[in-house]
Write a protein that holds these residues in place. Structure first.
Motif, PDB file in Angstrom:
ATOM      1  N   ALA A   1      12.141   7.686  -1.377  1.00 25.73           N
ATOM      2  CA  ALA A   1      11.225   6.853  -2.174  1.00 25.73           C
ATOM      3  C   ALA A   1      10.544   5.802  -1.303  1.00 25.73           C
ATOM      4  CB  ALA A   1      11.983   6.178  -3.316  1.00 25.73           C
ATOM      5  N   LEU A   2      11.301   5.215  -0.372  1.00 31.16           N
ATOM      6  CA  LEU A   2      10.715   4.221   0.518  1.00 31.16           C
ATOM      7  C   LEU A   2       9.757   4.866   1.512  1.00 31.16           C
ATOM      8  CD1 LEU A   2      13.626   1.772   1.446  1.00 31.16           C
ATOM      9  CD2 LEU A   2      11.540   1.244   0.187  1.00 31.16           C
ATOM     10  N   VAL A   3      10.147   5.994   2.065  1.00 31.41           N
ATOM     11  CA  VAL A   3       9.279   6.696   3.025  1.00 31.41           C
ATOM     12  C   VAL A   3       7.948   7.048   2.371  1.00 31.41           C
ATOM     13  CG1 VAL A   3       8.996   8.821   4.362  1.00 31.41           C
ATOM     14  CG2 VAL A   3      11.176   7.583   4.426  1.00 31.41           C
ATOM     15  N   HIS A   4       7.995   7.573   1.160  1.00 29.79           N
ATOM     16  CA  HIS A   4       6.767   7.951   0.447  1.00 29.79           C
ATOM     17  C   HIS A   4       5.901   6.725   0.173  1.00 29.79           C
ATOM     18  CE1 HIS A   4       4.130  10.101  -2.300  1.00 29.79           C
ATOM     19  NE2 HIS A   4       4.315   9.116  -3.177  1.00 29.79           N
ATOM     20  N   ALA A   5       6.526   5.639  -0.268  1.00 33.91           N
ATOM     21  CA  ALA A   5       5.758   4.437  -0.600  1.00 33.91           C
ATOM     22  C   ALA A   5       5.116   3.831   0.642  1.00 33.91           C
ATOM     23  CB  ALA A   5       6.664   3.411  -1.287  1.00 33.91           C
ATOM     24  N   ARG A   6       5.847   3.798   1.751  1.00 37.25           N
ATOM     25  CA  ARG A   6       5.270   3.260   2.990  1.00 37.25           C
ATOM     26  C   ARG A   6       4.113   4.130   3.477  1.00 37.25           C
ATOM     27  NH1 ARG A   6      10.905   1.801   4.673  1.00 37.25           N
ATOM     28  NH2 ARG A   6      11.057   3.876   5.607  1.00 37.25           N
ATOM     29  N   GLN A   7       4.303   5.449   3.415  1.00 35.68           N
ATOM     30  CA  GLN A   7       3.239   6.357   3.848  1.00 35.68           C
ATOM     31  C   GLN A   7       1.976   6.148   3.011  1.00 35.68           C
ATOM     32  OE1 GLN A   7       3.812  10.562   3.075  1.00 35.68           O
ATOM     33  NE2 GLN A   7       2.732  11.112   4.958  1.00 35.68           N
ATOM     34  N   ALA A   8       2.143   6.001   1.706  1.00 32.60           N
ATOM     35  CA  ALA A   8       0.992   5.796   0.828  1.00 32.60           C
ATOM     36  C   ALA A   8       0.288   4.480   1.146  1.00 32.60           C
ATOM     37  CB  ALA A   8       1.450   5.813  -0.635  1.00 32.60           C
ATOM     38  N   ALA A   9       1.064   3.426   1.396  1.00 31.26           N
ATOM     39  CA  ALA A   9       0.470   2.125   1.708  1.00 31.26           C
ATOM     40  C   ALA A   9      -0.291   2.176   3.028  1.00 31.26           C
ATOM     41  CB  ALA A   9       1.560   1.065   1.770  1.00 31.26           C
ATOM     42  N   ILE A  10       0.278   2.839   4.022  1.00 28.14           N
ATOM     43  CA  ILE A  10      -0.381   2.963   5.321  1.00 28.14           C
ATOM     44  C   ILE A  10      -1.662   3.787   5.201  1.00 28.14           C
ATOM     45  CG2 ILE A  10      -0.164   4.016   7.609  1.00 28.14           C
ATOM     46  CD1 ILE A  10       2.859   3.270   7.443  1.00 28.14           C
ATOM     47  N   SER A  11      -1.588   4.904   4.513  1.00 30.79           N
ATOM     48  CA  SER A  11      -2.764   5.771   4.350  1.00 30.79           C
ATOM     49  C   SER A  11      -3.892   5.047   3.651  1.00 30.79           C
ATOM     50  CB  SER A  11      -2.380   7.029   3.571  1.00 30.79           C
ATOM     51  OG  SER A  11      -1.438   7.799   4.273  1.00 30.79           O
ATOM     52  N   HIS A  12      -3.567   4.303   2.602  1.00 33.77           N
ATOM     53  CA  HIS A  12      -4.604   3.574   1.856  1.00 33.77           C
ATOM     54  C   HIS A  12      -5.216   2.476   2.721  1.00 33.77           C
ATOM     55  CE1 HIS A  12      -6.741   1.759  -1.480  1.00 33.77           C
ATOM     56  NE2 HIS A  12      -6.227   0.590  -1.134  1.00 33.77           N
ATOM     57  N   ALA A  13      -4.389   1.807   3.519  1.00 34.16           N
ATOM     58  CA  ALA A  13      -4.904   0.719   4.355  1.00 34.16           C
ATOM     59  C   ALA A  13      -5.844   1.239   5.441  1.00 34.16           C
ATOM     60  CB  ALA A  13      -3.748  -0.050   4.981  1.00 34.16           C
ATOM     61  N   LEU A  14      -5.502   2.381   6.032  1.00 34.25           N
ATOM     62  CA  LEU A  14      -6.312   2.923   7.124  1.00 34.25           C
ATOM     63  C   LEU A  14      -7.508   3.734   6.635  1.00 34.25           C
ATOM     64  CD1 LEU A  14      -3.570   4.067   9.659  1.00 34.25           C
ATOM     65  CD2 LEU A  14      -4.880   1.938   9.624  1.00 34.25           C
ATOM     66  N   CYS A  15      -7.451   4.180   5.404  1.00 35.87           N
ATOM     67  CA  CYS A  15      -8.557   4.953   4.824  1.00 35.87           C
ATOM     68  C   CYS A  15      -8.808   4.425   3.413  1.00 35.87           C
ATOM     69  CB  CYS A  15      -8.200   6.435   4.811  1.00 35.87           C
ATOM     70  SG  CYS A  15      -9.565   7.521   4.346  1.00 35.87           S
ATOM     71  N   PRO A  16      -9.385   3.213   3.307  1.00 35.48           N
ATOM     72  CA  PRO A  16      -9.524   2.562   1.997  1.00 35.48           C
ATOM     73  C   PRO A  16     -10.446   3.285   1.026  1.00 35.48           C
ATOM     74  CG  PRO A  16     -10.689   1.332   3.697  1.00 35.48           C
ATOM     75  CD  PRO A  16      -9.915   2.395   4.398  1.00 35.48           C
ATOM     76  N   ARG A  17     -11.360   4.101   1.563  1.00 31.82           N
ATOM     77  CA  ARG A  17     -12.240   4.896   0.703  1.00 31.82           C
ATOM     78  C   ARG A  17     -12.140   6.353   1.126  1.00 31.82           C
ATOM     79  NH1 ARG A  17     -15.669   0.979   2.418  1.00 31.82           N
ATOM     80  NH2 ARG A  17     -17.070   2.458   3.418  1.00 31.82           N
ATOM     81  N   ALA A  18     -12.364   7.239   0.192  1.00 32.13           N
ATOM     82  CA  ALA A  18     -12.220   8.671   0.463  1.00 32.13           C
ATOM     83  C   ALA A  18     -13.053   9.079   1.674  1.00 32.13           C
ATOM     84  CB  ALA A  18     -12.645   9.467  -0.770  1.00 32.13           C
ATOM     85  N   ASN A  19     -12.385   9.725   2.626  1.00 31.33           N
ATOM     86  CA  ASN A  19     -13.038  10.268   3.826  1.00 31.33           C
ATOM     87  C   ASN A  19     -13.702   9.200   4.698  1.00 31.33           C
ATOM     88  OD1 ASN A  19     -12.401  12.951   3.017  1.00 31.33           O
ATOM     89  ND2 ASN A  19     -14.159  12.894   1.615  1.00 31.33           N
ATOM     90  N   VAL A  20     -13.298   7.948   4.524  1.00 32.72           N
ATOM     91  CA  VAL A  20     -13.841   6.861   5.349  1.00 32.72           C
ATOM     92  C   VAL A  20     -12.683   6.126   6.004  1.00 32.72           C
ATOM     93  CG1 VAL A  20     -15.226   4.761   5.421  1.00 32.72           C
ATOM     94  CG2 VAL A  20     -15.844   6.604   3.840  1.00 32.72           C
ATOM     95  N   SER A  21     -12.462   6.389   7.288  1.00 30.21           N
ATOM     96  CA  SER A  21     -11.382   5.735   8.018  1.00 30.21           C
ATOM     97  C   SER A  21     -11.904   4.490   8.724  1.00 30.21           C
ATOM     98  CB  SER A  21     -10.787   6.694   9.050  1.00 30.21           C
ATOM     99  OG  SER A  21     -10.225   7.822   8.409  1.00 30.21           O
ATOM    100  N   LEU A  22     -11.009   3.588   9.063  1.00 31.14           N
ATOM    101  CA  LEU A  22     -11.384   2.361   9.752  1.00 31.14           C
ATOM    102  C   LEU A  22     -11.792   2.652  11.189  1.00 31.14           C
ATOM    103  CD1 LEU A  22      -8.576  -0.122   8.656  1.00 31.14           C
ATOM    104  CD2 LEU A  22     -10.815   0.222   7.621  1.00 31.14           C
ATOM    105  N   SER A  23     -12.660   1.807  11.720  1.00 27.64           N
ATOM    106  CA  SER A  23     -12.964   1.852  13.136  1.00 27.64           C
ATOM    107  C   SER A  23     -11.779   1.242  13.886  1.00 27.64           C
ATOM    108  CB  SER A  23     -14.227   1.039  13.436  1.00 27.64           C
ATOM    109  OG  SER A  23     -13.975  -0.344  13.190  1.00 27.64           O
ATOM    110  N   PRO A  24     -11.658   1.495  15.181  1.00 27.30           N
ATOM    111  CA  PRO A  24     -10.573   0.857  15.941  1.00 27.30           C
ATOM    112  C   PRO A  24     -10.607  -0.664  15.858  1.00 27.30           C
ATOM    113  CG  PRO A  24     -11.558   2.618  17.225  1.00 27.30           C
ATOM    114  CD  PRO A  24     -12.420   2.444  16.018  1.00 27.30           C
ATOM    115  N   GLN A  25     -11.814  -1.219  15.881  1.00 24.44           N
ATOM    116  CA  GLN A  25     -11.947  -2.669  15.793  1.00 24.44           C
ATOM    117  C   GLN A  25     -11.444  -3.181  14.438  1.00 24.44           C
ATOM    118  OE1 GLN A  25     -14.439  -0.553  16.536  1.00 24.44           O
ATOM    119  NE2 GLN A  25     -14.727  -0.904  18.749  1.00 24.44           N
ATOM    120  N   ALA A  26     -11.818  -2.475  13.379  1.00 25.26           N
ATOM    121  CA  ALA A  26     -11.379  -2.883  12.037  1.00 25.26           C
ATOM    122  C   ALA A  26      -9.876  -2.726  11.881  1.00 25.26           C
ATOM    123  CB  ALA A  26     -12.111  -2.063  10.979  1.00 25.26           C
TER     124      ALA A  26
END
Length: 239
Positions: A167-192
């Motif tokens: 449960a913790l692994v899944h929740a952390r993965q979801a939080a990380i994925s959302h933070a690095l890709c806040p919008r569908a198919n749009v990932s952060l730049s290295p600077q961001a």
């Protein structure tokens, strides 16, 4: 786990201790009139509403109210040195108290964190305290949600707290994925991503920090480094 900057004990706790100074048998965590709610509020504020062991989000008083719960359901009060040691002074020592998941609701069990630690006594053991200034440095969080201990204390803490519970692994993965890709198919730049890694840990003036903030920060830095290497290879490739 993130380092907690422990503040002074709440005034209500100091006053309760003073009132009961003449009757030491009352100076226990289960003593009459112990100001549990005042302690809980203070812990939640200094921990920025994150569980001391798992970094899960803990509810605010308003969120409890919206659910029709009393504020005690925001978290439960954990004793780093467990009450099983039966040392009364430790049980009311504010520096020995932490706010943790799950809420103090009867019949709730989650299988990790404070409940999995149970009566484990970290005194004299290799174990990471959230009050240590270098708490986060004992752990390596990965983008897939897993966490590894980088020291004996870190590895022991991962095991005792069961920090790789699914449960913790899944929740952390979801939080990380959302933070690095806040919008569908749009990932952060290295600077961001580098800006995110710094901002997500910045607590000044914030009542709450994002859940799993240390995991997000570590993953964001790894992502930025990976993307910067990729950009460097592209720039060096013959045209």
């Amino acid at each position: 786990m993130r380092s907690i900057d422990k503040g002074p004990e709440p005034a209500e706790l100091s006053a309760w201790k003073a009132r009961n100074a003449a009757t030491p048998r009352h100076l226990r965590y289960d003593g009459i009139g112990f100001p549990r709610e005042a302690v809980r509020r203070a812990l939640l504020l200094e921990q920025r509403h994150l569980c001391a062991y798992t970094m899960q989000a803990l509810l605010t008083a308003k969120q409890c109210e919206r659910r029709g719960w009393h504020t005690g359901f925001a978290c439960h009060i954990e004793h780093f040195l467990p009450q099983a040691r039966q040392i009364a002074a430790e049980s009311i020592d504010y520096r020995n108290m932490l706010a943790c998941h799950p809420p103090s609701m009867p019949g709730v069990y989650c299988g990790y964190g404070a409940q999995h630690k149970a009566a484990y006594d970290p005194a004299g053991q290799a174990f990471v305290s959230p009050l240590s200034a270098d708490a986060a440095s004992h752990f390596a969080f990965h983008g897939d949600g897993r966490v590894l201990g980088l020291s004996e204390a870190g590895r022991n803490s991962v095991r005792v707290l069961n920090l790789n519970h699914p449960a913790l692994v899944h929740a952390r993965q979801a939080a990380i994925s959302h933070a690095l890709c806040p919008r569908a198919n749009v990932s952060l730049s290295p600077q961001a991503a580098r800006k995110l890694a710094a901002a997500v840990l910045h607590a000044e003036g914030r009542e709450r920090l994002p859940a799993y903030c240390v995991a997000i920060a570590q993953a964001a830095l790894k992502y930025a480094e990976r993307e910067e290497r990729r950009e460097a290879r592209r720039a060096a490739a013959p045209r």
